[in-house]
Design a protein around this motif. Structure first.
Motif, mmCIF file in Angstrom:
data_model
loop_
_atom_site.group_PDB
_atom_site.id
_atom_site.type_symbol
_atom_site.label_atom_id
_atom_site.label_comp_id
_atom_site.label_asym_id
_atom_site.label_seq_id
_atom_site.Cartn_x
_atom_site.Cartn_y
_atom_site.Cartn_z
ATOM 1 N N TYR A 178 17.198 18.558 -34.532
ATOM 2 C CA TYR A 178 15.893 17.956 -34.812
ATOM 3 C C TYR A 178 16.040 16.507 -35.252
ATOM 4 N N ILE A 195 16.420 14.070 -32.306
ATOM 5 C CA ILE A 195 15.266 13.844 -31.429
ATOM 6 C C ILE A 195 14.577 12.561 -31.875
ATOM 7 N N ALA A 254 20.020 23.676 -35.996
ATOM 8 C CA ALA A 254 18.659 23.307 -35.607
ATOM 9 C C ALA A 254 18.212 22.045 -36.333
ATOM 10 N N ARG A 255 18.578 21.913 -37.598
ATOM 11 C CA ARG A 255 18.219 20.720 -38.372
ATOM 12 C C ARG A 255 18.896 19.484 -37.793
ATOM 13 N N LYS A 292 11.913 9.955 -32.834
ATOM 14 C CA LYS A 292 10.553 10.057 -33.356
ATOM 15 C C LYS A 292 9.768 8.834 -32.882
#
Length: 58
Positions: free
Chosen positions: A34, A37, A30-31, A39
């Motif tokens: 993330y 993604i 998950a890290r 920003k």
């Protein structure tokens, strides 16, 4: 402790270790996702108060 509890204790510990390992891998994945993604950069040159006011009025 009775004999049954002593026999089942290592099995419970092993299950806990396996579940903890799965949770650890899920958090790492998950890290990584993330971090991939994109920003948004900070908005410069825009009056954010005016922008909020324009969107609040209907």
């Amino acid at each position: 402790m009775d004999r049954e509890t002593v026999i089942n204790l290592p099995k419970k510990i092993l299950k806990f270790v396996i579940v903890a390992g799965i949770i650890n891998k899920a958090v790492k994945i998950a890290r990584r996702v993330y971090l991939f993604i994109p920003k948004f950069d900070k908005i410069t040159g825009i009056d954010t108060d005016k922008l909020v006011q324009n969107h609040m009025q209907k």
